[in-house]
Design an enzyme around this catalytic site. Structure first.
Site, PDB file in Angstrom:
ATOM      1  N   GLU A  84       0.797  -1.235   0.000  1.00  0.00           N
ATOM      2  CA  GLU A  84       0.000   0.000   0.000  1.00  0.00           C
ATOM      3  C   GLU A  84       0.827   1.281   0.000  1.00  0.00           C
ATOM      4  O   GLU A  84       0.447   2.259   0.628  1.00  0.00           O
ATOM      5  CB  GLU A  84      -0.960  -0.008   1.196  1.00  0.00           C
ATOM      6  CG  GLU A  84      -1.959  -1.144   1.127  1.00  0.00           C
ATOM      7  CD  GLU A  84      -2.912  -1.185   2.320  1.00  0.00           C
ATOM      8  OE1 GLU A  84      -4.093  -1.384   2.097  1.00  0.00           O
ATOM      9  OE2 GLU A  84      -2.449  -1.024   3.469  1.00  0.00           O
TER      10      GLU A  84
HETATM   11  C1  ACM Z   1      -2.143  -5.423   3.874  1.00  0.00           C
HETATM   12  O1  ACM Z   1      -3.235  -5.850   4.286  1.00  0.00           O
HETATM   13  N1  ACM Z   1      -2.033  -4.157   3.533  1.00  0.00           N
HETATM   14  C2  ACM Z   1      -0.987  -6.291   3.771  1.00  0.00           C
END
Ligand code: ACM
Length: 729
Positions: A345
């Site tokens: 992310e």
């Molecule tokens: C995640 O759930 N961002 C690894």
């Protein structure tokens, strides 16, 4: 005509009301319900037969024989072959748990003649000094009426076998016993993990320890310790003390505590793999070290949940020096072969906005942010390799430039795991095992690290090392975390250990209910904290009505909990939603009663009384709940729930009454009741009723009786299920 029917139905309902209150002891054949609430809770649970044991995970091969090994006060354990403190300690713990269950006091003396011991353990060697992904965890266990013999190549294999031995304990009028059995066991996957995110909410050492005990009980072997995040940096660093001093609100693990957790895990045959999430999810690092960031700062610890912009500046040489120094210190603390570097992310907003970073990318021919992250990962990978470790990261890090030794941790879907395997990378699956999303156990249970339609070759399949359940920490506190992890994670552990053919959901739930209670002896709070939380909410010890309500609701699923964006990491996690648990057992058991009743066409007598008593309780609990909720402002958000529960109960009772009278409901009844259920199904106080589908079946059954009569009895149930599924869409 319509009015006459309504009057008859109402008269029938009055009869139901009286009889439900009168029935306090249902017939023996129906089970042993004493009060209506208990009648749902105490489904008949027969003693195991050769096919019905309570082991979780199910062993690779198991064969029951005739006879039983009695367990009484004379119980002793002896070892032959390799002996060491870790094995002795494990035997001690198992003996104490066995004492706890049976009430016996066992002799503390060593047994001199090992052949006379109740349980003989023959262990060939110690196994890896540091728990390893290659550990031999296999064992065999042969129990005869004379004694039990366990054989294992390593101490870790013996630890796994000891947990099986404990799970085999049964009891009846004759006392405690282990059924005669022959077990040959080994795991299907060598990587069987649980991620605990201690960064969003700090979890004290005792929380980790009790969860390690629970992990060992269901044969999990990796604690993935998610230690750093936007919301907290939880490790004491001597070289860079501003990290934990400024990034943690004082809530971090000292190095001694980290060693203590790792030793505790090792004693239980569990690896501890740290995760230091970067280059995104890194705000807490930047509070004390803004110079590492891609924007000038200053930075403060993030309090909200979500994805945030702060990210390391991968164009700065100082960053790599810093990380090298940091990891140099961390590898002295964490002996595991792998270091998880996160990598998820990172949207690169700070990178896009930073002119210097843009110029760097142009100069080096780095075409986009993903490629810049790959550049960062390559640099990072060199540091980690130099320190003798292997790098693992979330699936975003998959990139053609990534070294083959990297492990891909798939969270965005099974596709990335297969893609990684095809490209020759080892992989671990977490997609499908996100226990923070509050989905029922059966949903996780049906996810296999190797999809049934997988087209990977045998060689490629070897790259799939296993999986991990993920306990992300945004909405869990030390008080509630156990209830989000357990018992559901025991079923996920089974998916990782047992043969892939072990998929019977009803049987899984039968065993899960037994395991859940056993986990309590390890200090897990998933069961007992509910009452404590309800007492605090209701400000009284008399929480019976609230318990009935909370047993039937589940927290909202997915990412719906904080839709309004009001809650932060500072919000107390003490409301009704926090006391409620995933996968309501009461709703599931009610569902079983209804399903069994539906199988009893055309008269539907099976479970009729128990269902009626349960529905009556739901209908009648409202006044007591109203008073409780009125008197406790923190519960005001739940004001609608007793009304809804009462309506659901009433609707179900009406359906039963029409069925019992073999009478069609009046026109408009079905539509009105369906509309009511639809309203009741909407979340309130961020919880939702879990038994609505079962009541919907009752309503459809009552409304469809006239039509059902035109098809064979054997098809009635399926017809009702089809219609109610259509309705629920
Ligand atoms: C995640 O759930 N961002 C690894």
């Amino acid at each position: 005509m319509k009015n006459l029917r309504t009057i008859i139905a109402l008269l029938l309902l009055c009869t139901v009301r009286v009889s439900a209150q009168q029935i306090s002891s249902p017939s023996v054949s129906e089970g042993m319900g004493i009060r209506p609430t208990l009648s749902v809770g105490l489904l008949k649970s027969p003693q195991p037969t050769s096919r019905e044991h309570r082991l979780m995970p199910v062993p690779a091969a198991i064969k029951f024989q005739a006879g039983r090994l009695k367990i009484d006060a004379s119980f002793t354990v002896a070892t032959e072959g390799h002996r060491e403190a870790r094995l002795e300690a494990a035997i001690h713990r198992v003996a104490r748990r066995l004492e706890g269950r049976t009430g016996f006091t066992f002799s503390r003396e060593q047994v001199s003649d090992s052949k006379s011991a109740t349980l003989l353990i023959e262990c060939l060697g110690p196994g890896s000094a540091v728990p390893s992904v290659r550990e031999d965890e296999s064992y065999s266990l042969d129990v005869s009426p004379e004694r039990a013999v366990m054989k294992a190549a390593t101490v870790v294999g013996a630890l796994r076998g000891l947990e099986t031995f404990l799970q085999l304990l049964e009891a009846d009028r004759g006392g405690y016993f282990i059924p005669a059995v022959s077990i040959q066991d080994k795991p299907r996957f060598q990587w069987r993990g649980l991620l605990i995110d201690v960064a969003r909410h700090y979890e004290p050492v005792e929380v980790l320890k009790r969860n390690l005990d629970a992990m060992a009980a269901v044969k999990l072997n990796v604690l993935h310790w998610h230690l750093t995040e936007d919301q907290g940096f939880r490790v004491e660093t001597r070289g860079f003390p501003r990290l934990h001093e400024m990034g943690s609100d004082g809530l971090y693990y000292t190095q001694d505590q980290i060693r203590e957790v790792i030793a505790y895990a090792r004693d239980r045959g569990i690896r501890v793999m740290p995760e230091f999430d970067m280059p995104g999810h890194a705000t807490s690092w930047l509070v004390g070290h803004p110079e590492l960031g891609s924007a000038p700062g200053p930075y403060t610890i993030e309090r909200k949940a979500g994805i945030f912009e702060p990210a390391f500046d991968p164009t700065r040489e100082e960053l790599y020096k810093f990380l090298e120094g940091f990891f140099k210190e961390m590898v002295t603390l964490f002996p595991d072969e792998y270091i998880h570097i996160g990598g998820d992310e990172n949207e690169g907003h700070q990178w896009t906005k930073n002119e210097k970073i843009q110029a760097f990318m142009k100069e080096k021919g780095i075409k986009d942010n993903h490629a810049l992250q790959a550049y960062f990962n390559q640099r990072l990978s060199k540091i980690i390799q130099k320190l003798g470790k292997k790098m693992i990261g979330w699936d975003e890090i998959l990139h053609p430039d990534l070294p083959q030794s990297t492990v891909i941790h798939s969270w965005r879907g099974p596709k990335s795991l297969a893609e990684a395997a095809r490209k020759g990378y080892d992989g671990v699956l977490s997609s499908g095992y996100y226990i923070d999303l509050i989905f029922p156990t059966r949903e996780h249970y049906k996810v296999d690290p190797i999809a049934s339609d997988s087209d990977l070759t045998a060689e490629e399949l070897k790259h799939i090392l296993g999986g991990e359940a993920t306990m992300w920490g945004e909405w869990v506190s030390p008080e509630t975390i156990d209830s989000r992890i357990w018992p559901r994670t025991a079923a996920i552990a089974e998916r990782f250990w047992s043969p892939r053919e072990v998929t019977d959901v009803d049987d899984m739930y039968r065993r899960l209910d037994a395991i859940s209670i056993q986990l309590e002896e390890l200090g897990l709070t998933h069961e007992k904290n509910v009452d404590m939380m309800l007492r605090r909410l209701a400000r009284t010890k008399e929480i019976g009505p609230l318990k009935t309500l909370v047993s039937l609701v589940e927290p909202v699923k997915g990412y719906n909990r904080n839709q309004a964006g009001i809650d932060t990491m500072l919000t107390p996690l003490t409301r009704l939603i926090d006391a409620a648990r995933p996968d309501s057992q009461a709703a599931r058991r009610f569902g079983l009663l209804v399903d069994r009743m539906l199988s009893d066409a055309p008269h539907f007598r099976r479970n009729h009384d128990r269902i009626r008593m349960t529905l009556s309780e739901w209908r009648d609990v409202r006044p007591a709940l109203d008073v409780m909720i009125d008197g406790s402002p923190v519960l005001h958000e739940a004001r609608q729930l007793p009304h809804d529960l009462s309506e659901i109960g009433t609707a179900g009772l009406e359906a039963l009454a029409y069925l019992a009278a073999d009478m069609a409901p009046p026109e408009g009844w079905r539509e009105a009741r369906m509309a009511m259920l639809e309203e009741a199904a909407k979340p309130k106080a961020r919880v939702e009723f879990a038994m609505i589908g079962s009541v919907r079946k009752l309503i459809i059954l009552a409304a469809e009786m006239a039509n059902l009569k035109s098809i064979p009895h054997s098809q009635w149930k399926d017809r009702v299920l089809t219609l109610s599924e259509e309705k629920s869409r």
